[in-house]
Design an enzyme around this catalytic site. Structure first.
Site, mmCIF file in Angstrom:
data_model
loop_
_atom_site.group_PDB
_atom_site.id
_atom_site.type_symbol
_atom_site.label_atom_id
_atom_site.label_comp_id
_atom_site.label_asym_id
_atom_site.label_seq_id
_atom_site.Cartn_x
_atom_site.Cartn_y
_atom_site.Cartn_z
ATOM 1 N N GLY A 17 -12.499 -0.281 2.750
ATOM 2 C CA GLY A 17 -12.853 -1.678 2.524
ATOM 3 C C GLY A 17 -11.725 -2.510 1.944
ATOM 4 O O GLY A 17 -10.710 -1.998 1.483
ATOM 5 N N ASP A 18 -11.906 -3.804 2.007
ATOM 6 C CA ASP A 18 -11.050 -4.798 1.351
ATOM 7 C C ASP A 18 -11.864 -6.097 1.384
ATOM 8 O O ASP A 18 -13.084 -6.040 1.582
ATOM 9 C CB ASP A 18 -9.704 -4.941 2.080
ATOM 10 C CG ASP A 18 -8.670 -5.726 1.267
ATOM 11 O OD1 ASP A 18 -8.086 -5.140 0.342
ATOM 12 O OD2 ASP A 18 -8.464 -6.930 1.529
ATOM 13 N N LYS A 35 1.758 1.784 -3.674
ATOM 14 C CA LYS A 35 0.529 2.005 -4.444
ATOM 15 C C LYS A 35 0.008 3.417 -4.200
ATOM 16 O O LYS A 35 -0.309 4.150 -5.134
ATOM 17 C CB LYS A 35 -0.525 0.976 -4.008
ATOM 18 C CG LYS A 35 -1.836 1.056 -4.765
ATOM 19 C CD LYS A 35 -2.966 0.320 -4.064
ATOM 20 C CE LYS A 35 -2.650 -1.133 -3.808
ATOM 21 N NZ LYS A 35 -3.871 -1.904 -3.436
ATOM 22 N N ASN A 70 -16.264 -7.000 -4.986
ATOM 23 C CA ASN A 70 -16.297 -5.605 -5.413
ATOM 24 C C ASN A 70 -15.424 -5.353 -6.652
ATOM 25 O O ASN A 70 -15.875 -4.753 -7.628
ATOM 26 C CB ASN A 70 -15.862 -4.695 -4.252
ATOM 27 C CG ASN A 70 -15.734 -3.255 -4.687
ATOM 28 O OD1 ASN A 70 -14.642 -2.776 -4.986
ATOM 29 N ND2 ASN A 70 -16.857 -2.555 -4.772
ATOM 30 N N LYS A 114 -2.754 -0.857 6.641
ATOM 31 C CA LYS A 114 -3.729 -1.925 6.371
ATOM 32 C C LYS A 114 -4.163 -2.512 7.698
ATOM 33 O O LYS A 114 -3.421 -2.461 8.672
ATOM 34 C CB LYS A 114 -3.082 -3.027 5.520
ATOM 35 C CG LYS A 114 -4.066 -3.894 4.784
ATOM 36 C CD LYS A 114 -4.486 -3.268 3.480
ATOM 37 C CE LYS A 114 -5.595 -4.032 2.792
ATOM 38 N NZ LYS A 114 -5.842 -3.516 1.433
ATOM 39 N N SER A 173 -10.619 6.745 -2.993
ATOM 40 C CA SER A 173 -10.771 6.984 -1.552
ATOM 41 C C SER A 173 -10.154 8.337 -1.190
ATOM 42 O O SER A 173 -10.714 9.097 -0.391
ATOM 43 C CB SER A 173 -10.059 5.893 -0.749
ATOM 44 O OG SER A 173 -10.856 4.751 -0.633
ATOM 45 N N GLN A 202 0.822 -1.212 0.000
ATOM 46 C CA GLN A 202 0.000 0.000 0.000
ATOM 47 C C GLN A 202 0.860 1.268 0.000
ATOM 48 O O GLN A 202 0.470 2.288 -0.564
ATOM 49 C CB GLN A 202 -0.927 -0.033 1.222
ATOM 50 C CG GLN A 202 -2.151 0.851 1.107
ATOM 51 C CD GLN A 202 -3.300 0.192 0.353
ATOM 52 O OE1 GLN A 202 -3.602 -0.961 0.576
ATOM 53 N NE2 GLN A 202 -3.924 0.931 -0.545
HETATM 54 P P1 NDP Z 1 -14.648 -8.955 -1.847
HETATM 55 O O1 NDP Z 1 -14.752 -9.477 -0.475
HETATM 56 O O2 NDP Z 1 -15.705 -8.038 -2.358
HETATM 57 O O3 NDP Z 1 -14.541 -10.157 -2.883
HETATM 58 C C1 NDP Z 1 -13.522 -11.089 -2.794
HETATM 59 C C2 NDP Z 1 -13.719 -12.143 -3.863
HETATM 60 O O4 NDP Z 1 -12.557 -12.973 -3.916
HETATM 61 C C3 NDP Z 1 -14.885 -13.059 -3.563
HETATM 62 O O5 NDP Z 1 -15.416 -13.536 -4.764
HETATM 63 C C4 NDP Z 1 -14.222 -14.170 -2.759
HETATM 64 O O6 NDP Z 1 -14.922 -15.395 -2.773
HETATM 65 C C5 NDP Z 1 -12.895 -14.300 -3.478
HETATM 66 N N1 NDP Z 1 -11.877 -14.784 -2.527
HETATM 67 C C6 NDP Z 1 -11.495 -14.186 -1.380
HETATM 68 N N2 NDP Z 1 -10.572 -14.912 -0.748
HETATM 69 C C7 NDP Z 1 -10.385 -15.987 -1.512
HETATM 70 C C8 NDP Z 1 -9.555 -17.125 -1.399
HETATM 71 N N3 NDP Z 1 -8.742 -17.290 -0.342
HETATM 72 N N4 NDP Z 1 -9.583 -18.032 -2.396
HETATM 73 C C9 NDP Z 1 -10.423 -17.862 -3.461
HETATM 74 N N5 NDP Z 1 -11.237 -16.801 -3.617
HETATM 75 C C10 NDP Z 1 -11.220 -15.898 -2.661
HETATM 76 O O7 NDP Z 1 -13.220 -8.274 -1.943
HETATM 77 P P2 NDP Z 1 -12.664 -7.227 -3.015
HETATM 78 O O8 NDP Z 1 -13.263 -7.463 -4.340
HETATM 79 O O9 NDP Z 1 -12.753 -5.884 -2.410
HETATM 80 O O10 NDP Z 1 -11.111 -7.603 -3.044
HETATM 81 C C11 NDP Z 1 -10.568 -8.535 -3.967
HETATM 82 C C12 NDP Z 1 -9.072 -8.309 -4.089
HETATM 83 O O11 NDP Z 1 -8.823 -6.974 -4.548
HETATM 84 C C13 NDP Z 1 -8.264 -8.426 -2.786
HETATM 85 O O12 NDP Z 1 -6.977 -8.916 -3.092
HETATM 86 C C14 NDP Z 1 -8.159 -6.972 -2.319
HETATM 87 O O13 NDP Z 1 -7.055 -6.790 -1.463
HETATM 88 C C15 NDP Z 1 -7.959 -6.286 -3.656
HETATM 89 N N6 NDP Z 1 -8.259 -4.859 -3.718
HETATM 90 C C16 NDP Z 1 -9.476 -4.369 -3.321
HETATM 91 C C17 NDP Z 1 -9.742 -3.027 -3.437
HETATM 92 C C18 NDP Z 1 -11.071 -2.447 -3.099
HETATM 93 O O14 NDP Z 1 -11.249 -1.240 -3.310
HETATM 94 N N7 NDP Z 1 -12.036 -3.218 -2.616
HETATM 95 C C19 NDP Z 1 -8.713 -2.082 -3.914
HETATM 96 C C20 NDP Z 1 -7.508 -2.708 -4.378
HETATM 97 C C21 NDP Z 1 -7.305 -4.049 -4.254
HETATM 98 P P3 NDP Z 1 -15.755 -15.847 -1.473
HETATM 99 O O15 NDP Z 1 -16.936 -14.937 -1.412
HETATM 100 O O16 NDP Z 1 -16.092 -17.264 -1.727
HETATM 101 O O17 NDP Z 1 -14.835 -15.678 -0.301
HETATM 102 O O1 2IT Z 2 -5.927 -2.628 -1.446
HETATM 103 C C1 2IT Z 2 -6.459 -1.497 -1.525
HETATM 104 O O2 2IT Z 2 -5.932 -0.578 -2.152
HETATM 105 C C2 2IT Z 2 -7.774 -1.301 -0.909
HETATM 106 N N1 2IT Z 2 -8.314 -2.249 -0.334
HETATM 107 C C3 2IT Z 2 -8.430 0.052 -0.931
HETATM 108 C C4 2IT Z 2 -7.912 0.902 0.184
HETATM 109 C C5 2IT Z 2 -8.593 2.243 0.362
HETATM 110 O O3 2IT Z 2 -8.169 2.935 1.295
HETATM 111 O O4 2IT Z 2 -9.486 2.593 -0.395
#
Ligand code: NDP
Ligand code: 2IT
Length: 456
Positions: free
Chosen positions: A173-174, A122, A248, A134, A387, A119
């Site tokens: 969120g994450d 990034k 997401n 984080k 954000s 982070q």
């Molecule tokens: P969500 O919780 O909305 O979705 C996560 C998705 O990934 C779900 O479909 C989940 O399936 C799947 N998943 C999670 N853990 C595992 C695992 N161990 N093995 C297989 N599938 C898995 O999270 P986000 O979409 O927010 O985040 C997804 C990725 O993006 C993460 O790496 C996060 O750090 C990264 N990210 C998120 C940001 C954001 O703004 N939200 C910004 C930048 C990066 P299930 O429901 O079955 O667990």
């Molecule tokens: O991994 C990431 O960059 C996030 N989960 C978003 C972090 C944020 O502060 O919006």
């Protein structure tokens, strides 16, 4: 492309890495993230002796502060549970700590330190003034009632509120933390502090959230890859895309890739994946995941064309033929073997929506086969960038339209691509966006740390 040699030969960085491994031998994901950055930073450390002289790297790998706490909460049957809560405040050289909160049973200090470390760079790449942090908990939101989620989030914030603030540390969120969880946490913060400030991002729109924040990571990923591919006479138009995850990031990557003319043929969750040769409809994903909070398997119930198929297990998704792969689920989800299969099936570009979804072996396969590789800290920076735009709007007490925010997001992603490409070129690794992103992200933080001096 002039690729960097995939080994750590610089003596200074070798020493720092050895000490770190001795101190935290069990923190595998953190060590993996550090090694990846160190390999890229070798030419910079060699060109700039002040980095070693001021122990910049030793300071960079140790969080400024790590907070660990107990999170007790009561389930609907009256049983008391205890989870571990964390916030890693990694680096504040260029702004308040900023980064998400992960709620997943796999959460531990290694995973949060890898995420916090990533982070830092990034957030620096976004061009906005935000430091790196984080946090999260090993709480598992799956199968919990709304009230259980609320009680957990309130308990979590009852400790966290002492350590954060709109100019100190701004969580978001994450995995496992979306709008619902941010709402319960924000409500509790407000109750405890008696102030209405932008201490969390990803808020609901009526409560000071930013339009387009929900879409930002997935949209930003596609804007970044579109700009990257343009340099190689490629685009999303007419391409077949595979996206892992259905949360997401995946949902809005699916929407934007589709709007840019691609056909997304697969998405997944941690149980299995859907293959739909007719193209996944992102509105069904929204319905299943955002509203019903159901499993991806139920996509079949909405597939009136009856072309879609469901397969158990996650790894198989990478055997589907595609031009572009967008891993948007979790860390280390594409290993060397899966990368080989992607390449064999003609995949030309990989854009990382998740954090560190490709293992080092997978990245080596991409590079050896000239696959365009958009590394996470650059490609998924649109979420945190938006954000930071939410923070701007909160401080100024105004709100921008969806179009304004989306335009700023697009501009930021285009800039991140070019800044990364230029940094790679400056150090002799033209075309290597992974190395360029690490260098560009690092140099700004390094310069700020040098300027701020060392506190004894
Ligand atoms: P969500 O919780 O909305 O979705 C996560 C998705 O990934 C779900 O479909 C989940 O399936 C799947 N998943 C999670 N853990 C595992 C695992 N161990 N093995 C297989 N599938 C898995 O999270 P986000 O979409 O927010 O985040 C997804 C990725 O993006 C993460 O790496 C996060 O750090 C990264 N990210 C998120 C940001 C954001 O703004 N939200 C910004 C930048 C990066 P299930 O429901 O079955 O667990
Ligand atoms: O991994 C990431 O960059 C996030 N989960 C978003 C972090 C944020 O502060 O919006």
């Amino acid at each position: 492309m002039a690729s960097i040699k995939n080994e750590l030969s610089n003596k200074y960085l070798q020493g720092v890495y050895r000490d770190l491994k001795k101190r935290y031998p069990e923190q595998k994901e953190f060590l993996e993230a550090v090694m990846e950055v160190f390999i890229s930073l070798q030419p910079v450390v060699e060109a700039r002796p002040e980095i070693q002289k001021n122990a910049i790297i030793e300071r960079l790998v140790e969080p400024e502060r790590t907070i660990m706490f107990r999170v007790p909460w009561m389930d609907d049957k009256g049983k008391v549970h205890v989870n571990r809560g964390y916030r890693v405040q990694f680096n504040s050289a260029i702004g308040p700590y900023k980064g998400g909160l992960r709620l997943h049973p796999s959460v531990n200090l290694s995973i949060l330190k890898f995420l916090g470390f990533e982070q830092i760079f990034k957030n620096s790449l976004t061009t906005l003034p935000i430091g790196g942090g984080k946090g999260g908990s090993d709480f598992d939101p799956k199968g919990k009632s709304d009230n259980e989620i609320m009680r957990f989030c309130q308990s979590f914030m009852t400790e966290l509120y002492r350590h954060i603030g709109p100019d100190t540390d701004v969580p978001a969120g994450d995995i496992g933390t979306g709008g619902r969880e941010i709402g319960y946490m924000y409500g509790q913060y407000k109750r405890l502090r008696n102030e209405f400030t932008g201490v969390l991002t990803g808020k609901a729109i009526p409560a000071g959230g930013s339009l387009a924040r929900t879409e930002a990571t997935g949209f930003g990923l596609c804007y970044f890859m579109q700009e990257y591919m343009k340099d190689y006479k490629m685009s999303f138009k007419g391409k077949t895309v595979v996206i892992s995850g259905s949360g997401n990031v995946a949902i809005y990557a699916c929407q934007k890739a589709t709007e840019l003319g691609a056909k997304v043929v697969a998405v997944s969750d941690s149980n299995g994946y859907i293959y739909d040769p007719a193209g996944i409809d992102y509105r069904n994903l929204q319905l299943i995941k955002e509203q019903k909070r159901d499993r991806i398997k139920t996509y079949l119930n909405y597939d009136f064309g009856k072309k879609a198929q469901y397969f158990e297990g996650c790894k198989g998704i990478w055997t589907i033929k595609c031009d572009i792969a967008l891993p948007c689920a979790t860390q280390n989800e594409i290993d060397g073997e899966s990368a080989e299969i992607l390449v064999k099936n003609g995949c030309k570009a990989v854009g990382e929506g998740a954090n560190m979804p490709s293992t080092p072996e997978a990245i080596a396969v991409y590079k050896a086969n000239k696959v365009l590789f958009g590394p996470a800290k650059a490609a998924n920076a649109g979420g945190v960038a938006t954000s930071a735009l939410e923070m701007c709007q909160n401080s100024a007490r105004l709100s921008w339209t969806f179009e304004e925010v989306d335009k700023k997001l697009n501009d930021i992603m285009v800039t991140i691509y070019h800044n990364s490409a230029n940094a790679a070129k400056k150090y002799g690794f033209e075309g290597d966006i992974q190395v360029g992103a690490n260098i560009a992200g690092f140099e700004k933080v390094c310069d700020a740390m040098l300027w701020e001096g060392i506190s004894y």
